[in-house]
Design a protein around this motif. Sequence first.
Motif, short mmCIF file in Angstrom:
data_model
loop_
_atom_site.label_atom_id
_atom_site.label_comp_id
_atom_site.label_asym_id
_atom_site.label_seq_id
_atom_site.Cartn_x
_atom_site.Cartn_y
_atom_site.Cartn_z
N HIS A 207 0.81 -1.22 0.00
CA HIS A 207 0.00 0.00 0.00
C HIS A 207 0.84 1.27 0.00
CE1 HIS A 207 1.05 -0.36 4.23
NE2 HIS A 207 0.66 0.90 4.40
N LEU A 208 2.17 1.13 0.06
CA LEU A 208 3.06 2.29 0.03
C LEU A 208 3.76 2.45 -1.31
CD1 LEU A 208 4.68 1.71 3.53
CD2 LEU A 208 2.91 3.40 2.97
N SER A 209 3.49 1.57 -2.24
CA SER A 209 4.26 1.52 -3.49
C SER A 209 3.65 2.41 -4.57
CB SER A 209 4.32 0.08 -4.01
OG SER A 209 3.03 -0.34 -4.44
N TYR A 210 4.45 2.64 -5.59
CA TYR A 210 4.02 3.41 -6.76
C TYR A 210 2.82 2.73 -7.42
CZ TYR A 210 4.17 5.18 -11.59
OH TYR A 210 3.84 5.71 -12.81
N ASP A 211 2.88 1.40 -7.59
CA ASP A 211 1.80 0.68 -8.25
C ASP A 211 0.49 0.83 -7.49
OD1 ASP A 211 3.42 -0.16 -10.30
OD2 ASP A 211 3.87 -2.11 -9.41
N PHE A 212 0.56 0.78 -6.17
CA PHE A 212 -0.65 0.92 -5.36
C PHE A 212 -1.25 2.31 -5.53
CE2 PHE A 212 -3.05 1.89 -1.53
CZ PHE A 212 -3.79 0.72 -1.34
N ILE A 213 -0.40 3.32 -5.52
CA ILE A 213 -0.88 4.70 -5.70
C ILE A 213 -1.54 4.85 -7.07
CG2 ILE A 213 -0.13 7.10 -5.98
CD1 ILE A 213 -0.20 6.29 -3.10
N MET A 214 -0.92 4.27 -8.10
CA MET A 214 -1.50 4.38 -9.44
C MET A 214 -2.83 3.65 -9.52
SD MET A 214 0.52 6.42 -10.85
CE MET A 214 -0.22 6.43 -12.48
N ASP A 215 -2.97 2.52 -8.81
CA ASP A 215 -4.25 1.82 -8.75
C ASP A 215 -5.32 2.68 -8.07
OD1 ASP A 215 -3.78 -0.47 -10.13
OD2 ASP A 215 -3.24 -1.67 -8.38
N MET A 216 -4.91 3.42 -7.05
CA MET A 216 -5.86 4.26 -6.32
C MET A 216 -6.54 5.29 -7.21
SD MET A 216 -4.31 5.18 -2.56
CE MET A 216 -5.79 6.15 -2.17
N PHE A 217 -5.80 5.78 -8.23
CA PHE A 217 -6.38 6.78 -9.13
C PHE A 217 -7.60 6.24 -9.88
CE2 PHE A 217 -2.06 8.78 -8.91
CZ PHE A 217 -2.47 10.02 -8.46
N GLY A 281 5.97 6.39 -14.98
CA GLY A 281 5.80 4.99 -15.37
C GLY A 281 5.81 4.76 -16.86
N ASP A 282 5.97 5.82 -17.64
CA ASP A 282 5.87 5.73 -19.10
C ASP A 282 7.25 5.77 -19.74
OD1 ASP A 282 5.27 5.92 -21.77
OD2 ASP A 282 3.76 7.50 -21.53
N GLU A 283 7.63 4.67 -20.40
CA GLU A 283 8.93 4.61 -21.07
C GLU A 283 9.06 5.70 -22.13
OE1 GLU A 283 11.59 2.76 -20.75
OE2 GLU A 283 10.99 1.15 -19.39
N LYS A 284 7.98 6.02 -22.81
CA LYS A 284 8.03 7.02 -23.87
C LYS A 284 8.37 8.41 -23.33
CE LYS A 284 4.67 4.60 -26.80
NZ LYS A 284 3.33 4.65 -27.41
N GLU A 285 8.05 8.65 -22.07
CA GLU A 285 8.33 9.94 -21.44
C GLU A 285 9.70 9.96 -20.76
OE1 GLU A 285 6.74 12.71 -21.48
OE2 GLU A 285 4.76 12.19 -22.28
N GLY A 286 10.42 8.85 -20.84
CA GLY A 286 11.71 8.76 -20.16
C GLY A 286 11.61 8.10 -18.80
#
Length: 868
Positions: A207-217, A281-286
């Motif tokens: 619940h502290l990770s980047y993936d969890f935060i992105m899921d919250m959106f 999280g986007d490879e295209k954005e660097g």
Amino acid sequence: MSEELLQRDLINNPEKIGKWDFRNIGSTTLGALKNAGIIPKKDYKDFERRKPDGIITSKKEVIAIIENKDISKFKTAKQKEEALQQGLDVAQVLNAKIVIVTDTIDTIWVNAFNGEEILDEKGRPLLTNFNPKNQDLEKLIEQIIDSIDKNNSQLREPRLKDPTRLAKSVWQDLWMAAGATPENCLYSFVELFIFKYLSDLGILKGHLSYDFIMDMFEKQTEQVVLEYYADQVRKHIKQNLFPVTTPDNTTIINGTIFVSKDEKAVEGYGSVFHKILKKFGDEKEGGGELRNIDKDFKSKLFETFLKESISKKNWGQYFTPLKVVRAMVKMAESEIKEGITICDPACGVGKFLLEPLLINNNVEHFYEVKNNKLINKITLVGIDKGFDKEEQKTIILAKANMLIYMSDMIRKYPDLTPEFSTLFNDTFELKTKNILGTLRDTTYEGKIDLILTNPPYVTTGSSNLKEEIIKCNLQSHYKINAMGVEGLFMEWIIRALKPGGKAFVVLPNGLFDRQTDKRIRDYLLEECIIDAVFSLPEKTFFTTQQKTYIIGITKKINKSGKQTDPVFTYLVSEIGETLDNFRFDTEQDDLYEAVNLFSFFKGNKKGFETINTSKRCKIQPTEMFYKNTRWLFDKWWTEEEKIELGIAENENSVSFNELPMITENVANSILLLKDEMNDFALQDTSLVENNLSYKKEKISKLFYLEKGKAIYTNQYIVTNPGNFPLYSSQTTNDGIIGNINNFDYDGIAITWTTDGIYAGTVFLRKGKFSMTTHCGALILKQGFENVCLEYIFFYLKNNLRNFAVGTQNKRVTTEIIKNIEIPIPVDLNGNFDLNAQQKIAEKYQFVERMQNELKEQVNKLIYTNIKL
């Protein structure tokens, strides 16, 4: 729902391979895995009933498919090929990256992009057995993911991520949304970078990770997610992972555009927070995986934001170009070993202290873990003053920078983050209790083995610091009373070094050129051995065109004798990057050659000159430093030598955008001269207090009056060439009309021009010389040893031209000059006061130098060509 998943609780509690989820199944279909939310929800058609033996996932992304085979059915090439094809079919429909086929003894690793067997770095089949309990398995899978694609199946060194493109994009978003300064944009970017970075390392989990935060959106409003990040994630980072352990109250993050000083999410910034995190999280954005980051990224990041910054005049002082940092570290490389203490008393973002950790390409050479304790084999001391809020941010960035440098160890020991936090906090310290900052701390005297630093300079307010030194009773630590902040730092550096300790310091030309800084130069010669001086080109640093040098010194073990070893000097014109805001890499790099030659010089100081072939390098006898009161290093190359090297005087032109920076530099330099004048006035007020008495004496009583000879004509100069100067009435070229092979006078004298438009112009001569009939000389008579020739010279310089007669052809004849009376200070007994004369002469000399330096600064603006 799969019975296997439910019975073994594999939905919520799978096994772990590092940060990834591992499920050793065999009885669960892809359809069941989809319904359980383990793989993406899509139609897998005929593959819905396929049952992989194992699966490695990250969130809903499939990393690898595992096919477990009985040993008896995994012997022949055909059996292995059939097992491999089974895994490939499933992997390709799931967009997995790797297929792993194993019988627990042999393992085949396959690139799911093209079906090829994965090879190691030497081109051999990868033989590592698949064992989920192997602690190195995560690192191997990471390397495979970083290496393979549809065109490559061989392991290679991790591809380093350069976040410059991401940084630029995020800066634009932050600036557009918040109108924040580039400084605050940089600061906010770094915090979010650390959040993503710690998530990718597997340190921030669940619940502290980047993936969890992105899921919250997907489930909550953007502002609610930002509030959750501020309340949960940031607090966990600051309180649990990297807690504050020092009085300066800083850690690797400390407040951003998104989060206020009281740790609350800022209202209205949820959408831009979401937008920026998506880019991470986007490879295209660097963005994308940030595990393997180019260790230069923080410096590159700094440069990126500086280029965008209208206030880079404030932040450039914290930034030394990485090329210069690495060159200085290379100069000191032989000194960097276990057990030493390295210090930067003006550490900024910490590069001078962190770059040495890369020397062996292994941070664990200097740090190790024993019994769950982090042990340092080297001590780093980074100090900076912290009254200005931007200065506080640089310390936080320095700590964040150290996290990046030690990322491999942090990934290896994720449960020891508080230990790493203590190390970061112990390494970098803010001095916030006094305006002196580092200069207030005298506890390091005689304790430092190596100092690498670029102390502040071209700043005003040194007189305020000196007043504070007196208030703090630190006069015994700053006896030299050097001019400027850099002079005070230089004294601190010399005192902090152990006997035999070394320092490499970036300093401006003023410290080597200013008359009033002769004291610090003498102190340097008294306390230290000068090893090297590297002349850097103008514009080496972002915020100033001022000439700078790198000086290398060693603290003397025995101070009784003079230095006898020669000094390595080198004239640098190119540092391997363009000297503008863009800082593009270039092939021209004199600094690289300078460092290599210095390495050879250190091993053979006496014999190096005989093998040196570089015309940029000169080995100077130490007498050059003892006999010259001003160390004008660049003047030690002749104009002919500079032309041969292709070094032309820099065209005095700047772009319109550079004009504010030039004006700022000139203004700062003039204010520094004001401080210098104030300090000089405070040094000795005795002459004013004593109300001096004067006695007038005719020049004819004090001096022999000599006239030049008529034989010295232009023809004589042509037919008698030599090395001795012949003086005439001209005032240019120091009055020299030519050089001949003989001399009439040898010693100290005052010469004056007897006729012409500049009649009455005087020069102070030392050495062998002759004169034409248009020149006269004053030679002090015996018995007047208590008359200061410099005092007489300055008096005549200010007054003699007023005695010239005539209009078209002015004249100051011997008949005129012999009767001029000069007021000379006398003591209480009526005798000439030599000390008072010398003091007045010093003031004349100081005023003259101040006028020249002011003129030089003003001319920088007046005669600068602005390119529009």
